[in-house]
Motif scaffolding. Sequence first.
Motif, PDB file in Angstrom:
ATOM      1  N   PRO A   1       6.558 -16.607  12.708  1.00  0.00           N
ATOM      2  CA  PRO A   1       6.987 -17.969  13.029  1.00  0.00           C
ATOM      3  C   PRO A   1       6.119 -18.594  14.118  1.00  0.00           C
ATOM      4  N   GLU A   2       6.108 -19.919  14.160  1.00  0.00           N
ATOM      5  CA  GLU A   2       5.286 -20.634  15.148  1.00  0.00           C
ATOM      6  C   GLU A   2       5.676 -20.316  16.576  1.00  0.00           C
ATOM      7  N   ASN A   3       6.984 -20.159  16.832  1.00  0.00           N
ATOM      8  CA  ASN A   3       7.413 -19.888  18.204  1.00  0.00           C
ATOM      9  C   ASN A   3       7.153 -18.442  18.616  1.00  0.00           C
ATOM     10  N   GLY A   4       6.804 -17.576  17.659  1.00  0.00           N
ATOM     11  CA  GLY A   4       6.445 -16.203  17.982  1.00  0.00           C
ATOM     12  C   GLY A   4       7.614 -15.267  18.188  1.00  0.00           C
ATOM     13  N   ASN A   5       8.840 -15.746  18.079  1.00  0.00           N
ATOM     14  CA  ASN A   5      10.015 -14.902  18.269  1.00  0.00           C
ATOM     15  C   ASN A   5      10.445 -14.349  16.911  1.00  0.00           C
ATOM     16  N   CYS A   6      10.251 -13.054  16.734  1.00  0.00           N
ATOM     17  CA  CYS A   6      10.592 -12.435  15.460  1.00  0.00           C
ATOM     18  C   CYS A   6      10.783 -10.935  15.657  1.00  0.00           C
TER      19      CYS A   6
ATOM     20  N   GLY B   1       8.642 -11.338  21.402  1.00  0.00           N
ATOM     21  CA  GLY B   1       9.124 -12.501  22.149  1.00  0.00           C
ATOM     22  C   GLY B   1      10.559 -12.297  22.604  1.00  0.00           C
ATOM     23  N   THR B   2      11.377 -13.346  22.480  1.00  0.00           N
ATOM     24  CA  THR B   2      12.778 -13.287  22.897  1.00  0.00           C
ATOM     25  C   THR B   2      13.700 -13.121  21.690  1.00  0.00           C
ATOM     26  N   TYR B   3      13.266 -12.365  20.705  1.00  0.00           N
ATOM     27  CA  TYR B   3      14.029 -12.220  19.458  1.00  0.00           C
ATOM     28  C   TYR B   3      15.425 -11.657  19.695  1.00  0.00           C
TER      29      TYR B   3
ATOM     30  N   ASP C   1      17.807 -14.347  21.179  1.00  0.00           N
ATOM     31  CA  ASP C   1      17.993 -15.598  20.436  1.00  0.00           C
ATOM     32  C   ASP C   1      19.324 -15.591  19.699  1.00  0.00           C
TER      33      ASP C   1
ATOM     34  N   TYR D   1      11.496 -13.907   7.135  1.00  0.00           N
ATOM     35  CA  TYR D   1      10.460 -14.938   7.232  1.00  0.00           C
ATOM     36  C   TYR D   1       9.292 -14.629   6.298  1.00  0.00           C
TER      37      TYR D   1
END
Length: 104
Positions: A67-72, A32-34, A37, A44
């Motif tokens: 995580p739920e937002n998928g950024n990791c 994602g946008t890890y 961020d 996690y």
Amino acid sequence: MKKVKSILAMLAIVAVMATSFSSCMTTRTPVGTYNTDKGTEYKYAADKQYWLFWGLLPIGRTNVATPENGNCEVVTRAKFVDFLIGGVTGGILTSYSIDVNAKR
């Protein structure tokens, strides 16, 4: 002659240690946008993946929570304990650690 043998033995030990504890056993994969961020990083989730016969046969498949937002960031590495497991069993059982890092 005795001095030459001790030097060769020391070089053999250094060569084995240098190839055994390789730092190239770490993979970092942003999801994602890890990278963009803002925030502080925290672990996690974490788990281990086990393999048989020098990494040829996986023992199950490890599913690590994200995580739920998928950024990791997924970090796969061989830690000291993983090297110890492989060394004691002669490579018949090996493992590596999987960490999922996220940002707050």
